[in-house]
Design a protein around this motif. Structure first.
Motif, mmCIF file in Angstrom:
data_model
loop_
_atom_site.group_PDB
_atom_site.id
_atom_site.type_symbol
_atom_site.label_atom_id
_atom_site.label_comp_id
_atom_site.label_asym_id
_atom_site.label_seq_id
_atom_site.Cartn_x
_atom_site.Cartn_y
_atom_site.Cartn_z
ATOM 1 N N ALA A 186 0.825 -1.210 0.000
ATOM 2 C CA ALA A 186 0.000 0.000 0.000
ATOM 3 C C ALA A 186 0.857 1.256 0.000
ATOM 4 C CB ALA A 186 -0.941 -0.010 1.200
ATOM 5 N N GLU A 187 1.970 1.224 0.764
ATOM 6 C CA GLU A 187 2.826 2.419 0.820
ATOM 7 C C GLU A 187 3.536 2.653 -0.512
ATOM 8 O OE1 GLU A 187 4.903 -0.946 3.183
ATOM 9 O OE2 GLU A 187 2.873 -0.122 2.927
ATOM 10 N N ASP A 188 3.840 1.587 -1.244
ATOM 11 C CA ASP A 188 4.466 1.751 -2.559
ATOM 12 C C ASP A 188 3.483 2.334 -3.566
ATOM 13 O OD1 ASP A 188 6.850 0.737 -1.621
ATOM 14 O OD2 ASP A 188 6.425 -1.314 -2.258
ATOM 15 N N ARG A 189 2.230 1.871 -3.510
ATOM 16 C CA ARG A 189 1.211 2.438 -4.398
ATOM 17 C C ARG A 189 0.969 3.901 -4.070
ATOM 18 N NH1 ARG A 189 -1.316 -2.436 -3.927
ATOM 19 N NH2 ARG A 189 -2.685 -1.641 -2.308
ATOM 20 N N ALA A 190 0.924 4.207 -2.758
ATOM 21 C CA ALA A 190 0.716 5.602 -2.351
ATOM 22 C C ALA A 190 1.871 6.479 -2.823
ATOM 23 C CB ALA A 190 0.564 5.685 -0.830
ATOM 24 N N ALA A 191 3.100 5.948 -2.738
ATOM 25 C CA ALA A 191 4.257 6.722 -3.196
ATOM 26 C C ALA A 191 4.209 6.943 -4.704
ATOM 27 C CB ALA A 191 5.543 5.993 -2.804
ATOM 28 N N ALA A 192 3.829 5.891 -5.448
ATOM 29 C CA ALA A 192 3.733 6.026 -6.906
ATOM 30 C C ALA A 192 2.669 7.049 -7.286
ATOM 31 C CB ALA A 192 3.420 4.666 -7.536
ATOM 32 N N HIS A 193 1.541 6.995 -6.586
ATOM 33 C CA HIS A 193 0.480 7.965 -6.849
ATOM 34 C C HIS A 193 0.963 9.375 -6.539
ATOM 35 C CE1 HIS A 193 -3.326 10.172 -5.983
ATOM 36 N NE2 HIS A 193 -3.716 9.527 -7.059
ATOM 37 N N GLY A 194 1.673 9.528 -5.411
ATOM 38 C CA GLY A 194 2.202 10.838 -5.056
ATOM 39 C C GLY A 194 3.201 11.345 -6.080
ATOM 40 N N ASN A 195 4.020 10.431 -6.611
ATOM 41 C CA ASN A 195 4.977 10.832 -7.653
ATOM 42 C C ASN A 195 4.266 11.367 -8.887
ATOM 43 O OD1 ASN A 195 7.114 9.986 -6.048
ATOM 44 N ND2 ASN A 195 7.271 7.976 -7.019
ATOM 45 N N LEU A 196 3.219 10.673 -9.293
ATOM 46 C CA LEU A 196 2.481 11.101 -10.486
ATOM 47 C C LEU A 196 1.728 12.398 -10.249
ATOM 48 C CD1 LEU A 196 1.173 7.611 -11.655
ATOM 49 C CD2 LEU A 196 2.838 9.043 -12.853
ATOM 50 N N ILE A 197 1.121 12.516 -9.069
ATOM 51 C CA ILE A 197 0.409 13.755 -8.749
ATOM 52 C C ILE A 197 1.383 14.933 -8.734
ATOM 53 C CG2 ILE A 197 -0.702 15.013 -6.843
ATOM 54 C CD1 ILE A 197 -2.688 13.383 -8.290
ATOM 55 N N GLY A 198 2.539 14.739 -8.095
ATOM 56 C CA GLY A 198 3.525 15.813 -8.050
ATOM 57 C C GLY A 198 3.998 16.212 -9.436
ATOM 58 N N TYR A 199 4.225 15.208 -10.278
ATOM 59 C CA TYR A 199 4.673 15.472 -11.647
ATOM 60 C C TYR A 199 3.627 16.255 -12.426
ATOM 61 C CZ TYR A 199 5.752 14.384 -16.540
ATOM 62 O OH TYR A 199 6.006 14.475 -17.889
ATOM 63 N N LEU A 200 2.363 15.797 -12.362
ATOM 64 C CA LEU A 200 1.294 16.485 -13.102
ATOM 65 C C LEU A 200 1.013 17.858 -12.517
ATOM 66 C CD1 LEU A 200 -0.326 15.498 -15.623
ATOM 67 C CD2 LEU A 200 0.924 13.682 -14.459
ATOM 68 N N ASP A 201 1.166 18.013 -11.212
ATOM 69 C CA ASP A 201 0.934 19.318 -10.584
ATOM 70 C C ASP A 201 1.963 20.332 -11.080
ATOM 71 O OD1 ASP A 201 -0.510 20.930 -8.462
ATOM 72 O OD2 ASP A 201 1.569 21.099 -7.761
ATOM 73 N N GLU A 202 3.225 19.922 -11.153
ATOM 74 C CA GLU A 202 4.250 20.826 -11.670
ATOM 75 C C GLU A 202 3.995 21.158 -13.137
ATOM 76 O OE1 GLU A 202 8.201 19.460 -11.053
ATOM 77 O OE2 GLU A 202 7.969 19.226 -8.879
ATOM 78 N N LEU A 203 3.599 20.154 -13.889
ATOM 79 C CA LEU A 203 3.300 20.380 -15.294
ATOM 80 C C LEU A 203 2.101 21.303 -15.452
ATOM 81 C CD1 LEU A 203 4.332 19.562 -18.068
ATOM 82 C CD2 LEU A 203 2.829 17.566 -17.992
ATOM 83 N N MET A 204 1.106 21.144 -14.552
ATOM 84 C CA MET A 204 -0.072 22.000 -14.603
ATOM 85 C C MET A 204 0.308 23.460 -14.343
ATOM 86 S SD MET A 204 -3.277 21.921 -15.250
ATOM 87 C CE MET A 204 -3.440 20.141 -15.171
ATOM 88 N N ALA A 205 1.220 23.683 -13.403
ATOM 89 C CA ALA A 205 1.671 25.047 -13.115
ATOM 90 C C ALA A 205 2.303 25.675 -14.357
ATOM 91 C CB ALA A 205 2.662 25.032 -11.957
ATOM 92 N N ASP A 206 3.082 24.865 -15.082
ATOM 93 C CA ASP A 206 3.710 25.366 -16.303
ATOM 94 C C ASP A 206 2.673 25.660 -17.381
ATOM 95 O OD1 ASP A 206 6.259 25.784 -17.888
ATOM 96 O OD2 ASP A 206 5.295 24.238 -19.115
ATOM 97 N N LYS A 207 1.635 24.808 -17.475
ATOM 98 C CA LYS A 207 0.589 25.026 -18.475
ATOM 99 C C LYS A 207 -0.214 26.287 -18.165
ATOM 100 C CE LYS A 207 1.341 21.244 -20.875
ATOM 101 N NZ LYS A 207 1.822 21.300 -22.277
#
Length: 407
Positions: A186-207
């Motif tokens: 569960a902690e690995d899935r949560a970390a993977a989800h957090g990685n993707l959210i962080g990545y898309l959030d940064e990309l969203m700021a740029d957009k």
């Protein structure tokens, strides 16, 4: 006459575990126990990883009836929802919400997936497919089709559509695989989800700062208008990125393997110049394989009487589309792959208000792939024994980890 299940029966030890195990000799077929359940009766209780016992619905007509019923909920936060894995540290986008919020958010990303807009992308997808085949043909006459073709095709397409740099594909593909794994901690899935959210959030700021002509920039405009939070926009981006490449990639590889194992069917597709034949072949492969093999998950909001049973309010429901697509009451000789079959009624994309948003794009990509790959590489063959392949039994999306081919 209807029957009800007493509380002490709901946790009876006779409830089989779900998901069920596929037969090693029949990797394209649903699990034998699932087929037996369909033959014995339309509904039964099954046991999940957490000991809960939702209803399993195995027959096509009952599946469509329930998926269209407003008395069932897709809201993963409701008590009784039959989650496929622990949800710790995970947030959710609109596919795991109910109307009206589900409909409100879904409408924000519908336009790029209309049939008209998708058809306008066909030449670009054809160029991607031809380019990847050119690369394969320029090298050794063998490859892992997953890495050299099946993954890059939908990844390149969805990256272009969303405005995500394809150079980051290793990052989002790795985290996507962890996120949809049933066996990851569960902690690995949560970390993977957090990685993707962080990545898309940064990309969203740029957009938001530098908008372009892509779907994420459109979501950025919604954020600026106060219709979405940036977090909600990032969650939607994760959903679209994951669904846009993972499902189609597995369908390309698994569909190719199924055709290689059915050479007469492959010949029909390889030798045709009729787009209607290609379209029908795609629908039959979607019916026959149905890679989303964990079932649609719902929870009853009210008591529902169906197929001689009563599903009580608060009880979970699992609708495994793969066995619905093998219902002999709907599809004659359903365990046979027949590319000339009219399979348009399949439920590979679900049914009702939550049916797959991206199905026009997936269909078009598969039509381009299946009408091009075998024509351009007519001697394509499996470069190992079928029983040596590693299948994705542990994930929410079924397929093969690798597909060694030669020509």
């Amino acid at each position: 006459m209807t029957s009800t299940v007493r509380p002490e029966e709901a946790h009876a030890p006779t409830a089989p575990e779900f998901p069920m195990t596929r037969a090693a000799a029949c990797p394209f077929d649903p699990p034998p126990a699932l087929k037996a359940d369909q033959e014995q009766g339309p509904l039964r209780k099954v046991r999940l990883w957490d000991g809960t016992t939702p209803w399993l619905v195995t027959r096509y007509t009952d599946q469509r009836t329930l998926l269209a019923d407003p008395r069932i909920s897709a809201d993963v936060t409701r008590s009784g929802y039959p989650s496929p894995a622990p949800l710790r540290g995970t947030s959710f986008s609109f596919i795991l919400m109910d109307d009206p919020e589900h409909a409100r958010q879904r409408r924000m990303v519908t336009a790029p997936f209309t049939i008209r807009r998708v058809e306008a992308l066909r030449p670009a997808v054809q160029k991607i497919v031809d380019g990847l085949i050119d690369e394969m043909l320029s090298g050794p006459a063998r490859t892992d089709l997953v890495q050299s073709f099946a993954l890059p095709v939908p990844s390149l397409v969805i990256c272009e559509l969303l405005g995500v740099p394809y150079a980051d594909h290793d990052f989002f593909q790795l985290n996507s695989r962890i996120l949809i794994s049933r066996t990851a901690a569960a902690e690995d899935r949560a970390a993977a989800h957090g990685n993707l959210i962080g990545y898309l959030d940064e990309l969203m700021a740029d957009k938001i700062a530098r908008p372009a002509d892509d779907l994420l920039s459109g979501l950025g405009m919604r954020v600026e208008a106060g219709e979405l939070s940036r977090r909600e926009a990032a969650e939607m981006g994760v959903l679209l990125l994951l669904a846009g490449h993972e499902t189609t990639a597995n369908m390309i590889a698994l569909g190719t393997l199924a055709l290689l194992e059915h050479p007469a069917q492959l010949a029909l597709l390889r030798d045709t110049e009729d787009p209607k034949v290609v379209t029908g072949a795609v629908e039959e492969l979607l019916r026959y394989l149905n890679i989303t093999h964990g079932g649609r998950r719902r929870v009853a909001l009210e008591d529902i009487e169906i197929a001689g049973e009563v599903i009580r309010a608060g009880e979970g429901i699992i609708v495994p589309n793969d066995i619905g697509n093998r219902d002999p009451e709907v599809f004659t000789d359903p365990d046979r792959l027949d590319l000339r079959r009219d399979a348009r009624r399949h439920v590979a994309f679900g049914f009702g208000v939550h049916q797959c948003l991206g199905q026009p794009l997936a269909r078009m990509e598969l039509q381009v792939v299946y009408s091009t790959l075998y024509r351009r590489i007519p001697t394509l063959r499996l470069d190992t024994a079928l029983d040596q392949l590693s299948f994705k039994h542990d994930g929410a999306v079924y397929g093969v980890h690798e597909l060694p081919v030669a020509w």
